[in-house]
Design a protein around this motif. Structure first.
Motif, PDB file in Angstrom:
ATOM      1  N   ARG A 128       1.088  -0.722   0.349  1.00 41.75           N
ATOM      2  CA  ARG A 128       0.458  -0.020  -0.388  1.00 41.75           C
ATOM      3  C   ARG A 128       1.314   1.703  -0.210  1.00 41.75           C
ATOM      4  NH1 ARG A 128      -4.217   2.775   4.533  1.00 41.75           N
ATOM      5  NH2 ARG A 128      -4.889   4.431   3.944  1.00 41.75           N
ATOM      6  N   LEU A 129       0.661   2.623  -0.941  1.00 41.55           N
ATOM      7  CA  LEU A 129       1.870   3.447  -0.847  1.00 41.55           C
ATOM      8  C   LEU A 129      -0.078   4.120   0.450  1.00 41.55           C
ATOM      9  CD1 LEU A 129       2.036   4.015  -4.244  1.00 41.55           C
ATOM     10  CD2 LEU A 129       3.193   3.779  -2.457  1.00 41.55           C
ATOM     11  N   TYR A 130       0.903   5.561   1.002  1.00 37.84           N
ATOM     12  CA  TYR A 130       0.342   6.014   1.628  1.00 37.84           C
ATOM     13  C   TYR A 130       0.128   8.041   1.493  1.00 37.84           C
ATOM     14  CZ  TYR A 130       0.188   2.158   4.413  1.00 37.84           C
ATOM     15  OH  TYR A 130      -0.498   1.068   5.702  1.00 37.84           O
ATOM     16  N   LEU A 169      16.036  13.510   3.759  1.00 38.25           N
ATOM     17  CA  LEU A 169      16.016  12.844   4.662  1.00 38.25           C
ATOM     18  C   LEU A 169      15.380  12.125   4.456  1.00 38.25           C
ATOM     19  CD1 LEU A 169      16.389  15.508   7.018  1.00 38.25           C
ATOM     20  CD2 LEU A 169      18.150  13.568   7.149  1.00 38.25           C
ATOM     21  N   LEU A 170      14.227  12.475   3.369  1.00 36.72           N
ATOM     22  CA  LEU A 170      13.042  11.426   3.345  1.00 36.72           C
ATOM     23  C   LEU A 170      12.512  11.991   1.737  1.00 36.72           C
ATOM     24  CD1 LEU A 170      10.854   9.978   4.479  1.00 36.72           C
ATOM     25  CD2 LEU A 170       9.214  11.642   4.886  1.00 36.72           C
ATOM     26  N   THR A 171      12.065  10.015   0.969  1.00 37.17           N
ATOM     27  CA  THR A 171      12.092   9.994  -0.252  1.00 37.17           C
ATOM     28  C   THR A 171      10.994   9.457  -0.544  1.00 37.17           C
ATOM     29  OG1 THR A 171      14.634  10.096  -0.837  1.00 37.17           O
ATOM     30  CG2 THR A 171      13.068   9.448  -2.653  1.00 37.17           C
ATOM     31  N   ARG A 178       0.794  16.232  -7.703  1.00 35.58           N
ATOM     32  CA  ARG A 178       1.714  16.879  -6.902  1.00 35.58           C
ATOM     33  C   ARG A 178       1.644  16.583  -5.418  1.00 35.58           C
ATOM     34  NH1 ARG A 178       2.510  22.549  -7.656  1.00 35.58           N
ATOM     35  NH2 ARG A 178       2.112  22.497  -5.493  1.00 35.58           N
ATOM     36  N   VAL A 179       0.837  15.029  -5.277  1.00 35.72           N
ATOM     37  CA  VAL A 179       0.864  14.083  -4.332  1.00 35.72           C
ATOM     38  C   VAL A 179       2.036  13.438  -4.487  1.00 35.72           C
ATOM     39  CG1 VAL A 179      -0.734  13.051  -3.219  1.00 35.72           C
ATOM     40  CG2 VAL A 179      -1.897  14.653  -4.536  1.00 35.72           C
ATOM     41  N   ARG A 180       2.693  13.442  -3.161  1.00 31.70           N
ATOM     42  CA  ARG A 180       3.871  12.397  -2.294  1.00 31.70           C
ATOM     43  C   ARG A 180       2.902  11.487  -1.624  1.00 31.70           C
ATOM     44  NH1 ARG A 180       5.758  17.281  -1.893  1.00 31.70           N
ATOM     45  NH2 ARG A 180       6.940  18.288  -2.728  1.00 31.70           N
ATOM     46  N   TYR A 181       3.440  10.219  -2.229  1.00 31.29           N
ATOM     47  CA  TYR A 181       3.529   9.030  -1.738  1.00 31.29           C
ATOM     48  C   TYR A 181       4.457   8.310  -0.832  1.00 31.29           C
ATOM     49  CZ  TYR A 181      -1.556   9.503  -4.005  1.00 31.29           C
ATOM     50  OH  TYR A 181      -2.873  10.727  -3.935  1.00 31.29           O
ATOM     51  N   TYR A 182       3.781   7.429  -0.158  1.00 33.42           N
ATOM     52  CA  TYR A 182       4.946   6.822   0.710  1.00 33.42           C
ATOM     53  C   TYR A 182       4.553   5.552   0.599  1.00 33.42           C
ATOM     54  CZ  TYR A 182       6.507  11.347   1.174  1.00 33.42           C
ATOM     55  OH  TYR A 182       6.750  12.665   1.285  1.00 33.42           O
ATOM     56  N   ASP A 183       5.623   4.249   0.616  1.00 39.19           N
ATOM     57  CA  ASP A 183       5.478   2.998   0.992  1.00 39.19           C
ATOM     58  C   ASP A 183       5.808   2.609   1.826  1.00 39.19           C
ATOM     59  OD1 ASP A 183       8.004   2.725   0.883  1.00 39.19           O
ATOM     60  OD2 ASP A 183       7.357   2.143  -0.867  1.00 39.19           O
ATOM     61  N   SER A 237      12.214   4.591   7.106  1.00 42.54           N
ATOM     62  CA  SER A 237      13.007   5.636   7.109  1.00 42.54           C
ATOM     63  C   SER A 237      12.522   6.501   7.513  1.00 42.54           C
ATOM     64  CB  SER A 237      13.365   6.176   6.148  1.00 42.54           C
ATOM     65  OG  SER A 237      13.710   5.846   5.268  1.00 42.54           O
ATOM     66  N   LEU A 238      11.382   7.498   7.643  1.00 41.16           N
ATOM     67  CA  LEU A 238      10.530   8.963   8.840  1.00 41.16           C
ATOM     68  C   LEU A 238      10.502   8.458   9.788  1.00 41.16           C
ATOM     69  CD1 LEU A 238       9.113  11.053   8.775  1.00 41.16           C
ATOM     70  CD2 LEU A 238       7.120  10.087   8.500  1.00 41.16           C
ATOM     71  N   ALA A 239      10.609   7.085  10.587  1.00 37.53           N
ATOM     72  CA  ALA A 239      10.330   6.374  11.719  1.00 37.53           C
ATOM     73  C   ALA A 239      11.897   6.935  12.131  1.00 37.53           C
ATOM     74  CB  ALA A 239       9.458   5.218  11.692  1.00 37.53           C
TER      75      ALA A 239
END
Length: 141
Positions: A4-6, A30-32, A39-44, A50-52
């Motif tokens: 899932r992507l958030y 620091l975060l990709t 224009r919306v970024r999504y994170y797996d 990495s964020l945590a």
């Protein structure tokens, strides 16, 4: 495995940070984001890890973003060990200062004087500080 992507908004809400902070982390390298749609970024999940990790070092470890970047940059053990040692030394000094501050405040609470500015122990400390300040500032001669 979780594929899932958030969205950046979901991530910001889940981690209790502003969207602008996530964008700033991206600007700092620091975060990709895993993907962008329009224009919306999504994170797996890997990006969330990495964020945590970033939040662990920056918030929980009370480290600067520069030091956090050093730790996240990679496997050079000398850099990250030096960074951690320097930060632990800084924290030890802060702890010492905070303990002195707490001891002073505890003394004020326990002092027999009703006015902490007139406490006999504090009066002695203040006189020594005044004398030291005057000695340090007096011209040689």
């Amino acid at each position: 495995m979780d594929d899932r992507l958030y969205s950046i908004t979901e991530v910001a809400q889940a981690f209790g940070v502003r969207v602008s902070a996530l964008r700033y982390y991206e600007e700092r390298g620091l975060l990709t984001p895993t993907r962008r749609r329009a224009r919306v970024r999504y994170y797996d999940r890997a990006a969330l890890r990495s964020l945590a990790l970033l939040r662990l070092w920056h918030h929980d470890g009370a480290m600067s973003l520069d030091d956090t970047a050093t730790l996240m940059a990679g496997p050079d053990p000398a850099d990250w060990r030096d960074t951690l040692l320097r930060r632990t030394d800084d924290l030890d000094q802060q702890i010492t200062r905070l303990q002195k501050a707490k001891d002073a405040l505890d003394h004020f609470l326990d002092c027999t004087s009703d006015n902490p500015a007139e406490c006999p122990v504090i009066d002695d400390i203040l006189n020594r500080r005044i004398d030291q300040a005057l000695r340090d500032s007096s011209p040689p001669g």
